[in-house]
Design a protein around this motif. Sequence first.
Motif, PDB file in Angstrom:
ATOM      1  N   ALA A 180      39.064  28.010  38.423  1.00  0.00           N
ATOM      2  CA  ALA A 180      39.627  28.676  37.245  1.00  0.00           C
ATOM      3  C   ALA A 180      40.085  27.659  36.207  1.00  0.00           C
ATOM      4  O   ALA A 180      40.067  27.933  35.001  1.00  0.00           O
ATOM      5  N   GLY A 253      44.277  30.275  38.824  1.00  0.00           N
ATOM      6  CA  GLY A 253      43.532  30.153  40.061  1.00  0.00           C
ATOM      7  C   GLY A 253      44.276  30.648  41.288  1.00  0.00           C
ATOM      8  O   GLY A 253      45.509  30.680  41.339  1.00  0.00           O
ATOM      9  N   THR A 254      43.491  31.011  42.277  1.00  0.00           N
ATOM     10  CA  THR A 254      44.066  31.487  43.536  1.00  0.00           C
ATOM     11  C   THR A 254      44.760  30.357  44.285  1.00  0.00           C
ATOM     12  O   THR A 254      45.673  30.604  45.080  1.00  0.00           O
ATOM     13  N   THR A 255      44.361  29.102  44.042  1.00  0.00           N
ATOM     14  CA  THR A 255      45.008  27.982  44.734  1.00  0.00           C
ATOM     15  C   THR A 255      46.439  27.796  44.243  1.00  0.00           C
ATOM     16  O   THR A 255      47.358  27.579  45.038  1.00  0.00           O
ATOM     17  N   THR A 257      48.217  30.114  42.951  1.00  0.00           N
ATOM     18  CA  THR A 257      48.921  31.311  43.427  1.00  0.00           C
ATOM     19  C   THR A 257      49.370  31.135  44.865  1.00  0.00           C
ATOM     20  O   THR A 257      50.536  31.420  45.208  1.00  0.00           O
ATOM     21  N   LEU A 294      47.441  36.261  36.465  1.00  0.00           N
ATOM     22  CA  LEU A 294      46.507  35.335  37.098  1.00  0.00           C
ATOM     23  C   LEU A 294      45.250  35.181  36.258  1.00  0.00           C
ATOM     24  O   LEU A 294      44.619  36.166  35.864  1.00  0.00           O
ATOM     25  N   THR A 296      41.555  33.671  36.704  1.00  0.00           N
ATOM     26  CA  THR A 296      40.730  33.375  37.868  1.00  0.00           C
ATOM     27  C   THR A 296      39.267  33.573  37.527  1.00  0.00           C
ATOM     28  O   THR A 296      38.929  34.188  36.516  1.00  0.00           O
ATOM     29  N   ASN A 297      38.388  33.033  38.355  1.00  0.00           N
ATOM     30  CA  ASN A 297      36.959  33.302  38.221  1.00  0.00           C
ATOM     31  C   ASN A 297      36.598  34.560  39.005  1.00  0.00           C
ATOM     32  O   ASN A 297      37.455  35.180  39.636  1.00  0.00           O
ATOM     33  N   HIS A 299      34.747  36.291  42.159  1.00  0.00           N
ATOM     34  CA  HIS A 299      34.622  35.784  43.517  1.00  0.00           C
ATOM     35  C   HIS A 299      33.554  36.517  44.328  1.00  0.00           C
ATOM     36  O   HIS A 299      33.036  37.557  43.927  1.00  0.00           O
ATOM     37  N   LEU A 305      39.391  35.836  48.537  1.00  0.00           N
ATOM     38  CA  LEU A 305      39.815  35.685  47.140  1.00  0.00           C
ATOM     39  C   LEU A 305      39.775  37.027  46.409  1.00  0.00           C
ATOM     40  O   LEU A 305      40.652  37.310  45.585  1.00  0.00           O
ATOM     41  N   VAL A 309      43.140  38.894  44.600  1.00  0.00           N
ATOM     42  CA  VAL A 309      43.261  39.469  43.255  1.00  0.00           C
ATOM     43  C   VAL A 309      43.498  40.978  43.328  1.00  0.00           C
ATOM     44  O   VAL A 309      44.174  41.548  42.464  1.00  0.00           O
ATOM     45  N   ALA A 338      35.381  33.903  33.445  1.00  0.00           N
ATOM     46  CA  ALA A 338      36.759  34.028  33.911  1.00  0.00           C
ATOM     47  C   ALA A 338      37.298  35.437  33.705  1.00  0.00           C
ATOM     48  O   ALA A 338      36.748  36.234  32.939  1.00  0.00           O
TER      49      ALA A 338
END
Length: 356
Positions: A180, A253-255, A257, A294, A296-297, A299, A305, A309, A338
């Motif tokens: 992301a 990004g989920t990371t 988060t 958030l 994010t891309n 997934h 992932l 979300v 994104a």
Amino acid sequence: MNVNDFDFELPEELIAQTPLLDRTSSRLLVMDKESGEVAHRHFRDIIEHLHAGDVLVLNDTRVLPARLMGVKEDTGANIELLLLKQIEEDVWETLVKPAKKVKVGTVVSFGEGLLRAECTAILDHGGRHFKMIYDGIFYEILDALGEMPLPPYIREKLDDQDRYQTVFAKERGSAAAPTAGLHFTEELLDEIRAKGVEVAFITLHVGLGTFRPVSVDSIEDHAMHAEFYRITQDTADLINSTKERGGRIISVGTTSTRTLESVANKFGGKLQEDSGWTDIFIFPGYEFKAIDGLITNFHLPKSTLVMLVSALSNRNNILNAYNEAISEQYRFFSFGDAMFIEPKKKETFHDTSSNV
């Protein structure tokens, strides 16, 4: 919940194979976190959806050129090594291809002996521990010999390896990019700061376990692999004070988060300086304690992932947004477009940043 509840049909041609020339030109699907209503923008428009008093949290991990191509010293057979994480000084957990050719004691040579690696252990999941043998500075040798560990769904060769790094990548240790963050440029971040948005950093070294398929029917039975994280006191103080004033915490990004939520869970909802390993698995029903929105891309179907979300909004909103993205020919996964799961602006926010 069943893993099939998070499935959707994705045409293979929508899997992005190469990054766009301009990082900010990716498309951006903005989805209202509560209603699920969507709008179609471009990533450079993200600045219009961020407000003075928000905090944007980015993961400053740096991807290692962790894919090494070598030969067995005794037979000359080709061996591919993928470094996953450092276990102790000069000992790394790895994935090996072909694994059946590598036993304890096998020595693999890279760069005509510039780097040698001896297998010291075989792990239950099929991975290997290797002790690295070299003269000089390991990371300089790795930069010279290694390749970026692109995900298997990317089949095109990456001409510029820096395009699989964020522009703010700093702390070496990831086996994959926090994708992301790939959409940001230094210029866009400067514009965001100029608008009164604070930019903060955490570190989570992304392991391949994040992308491991869910192999159980019930998602509650899935176990995540642990990943190393670090948060500074400055970042913790900024987020705590912003939340107290009613500001929004926007995770990139989920990371990011997973790091923020791991620390918030550990310390009763507040953040503080911390580092360690997290295997947090966020899926619907989880109560978020740190983040409000958030970036994010898009997934993989049935991935952890997509479940994360979905937890931030709800499963129907996310799957409806994904289906619209597919209909509108958005690009998916690491080099793709994104999505911003946008929380409402908090009208109770009081900007006291000048007094901090």
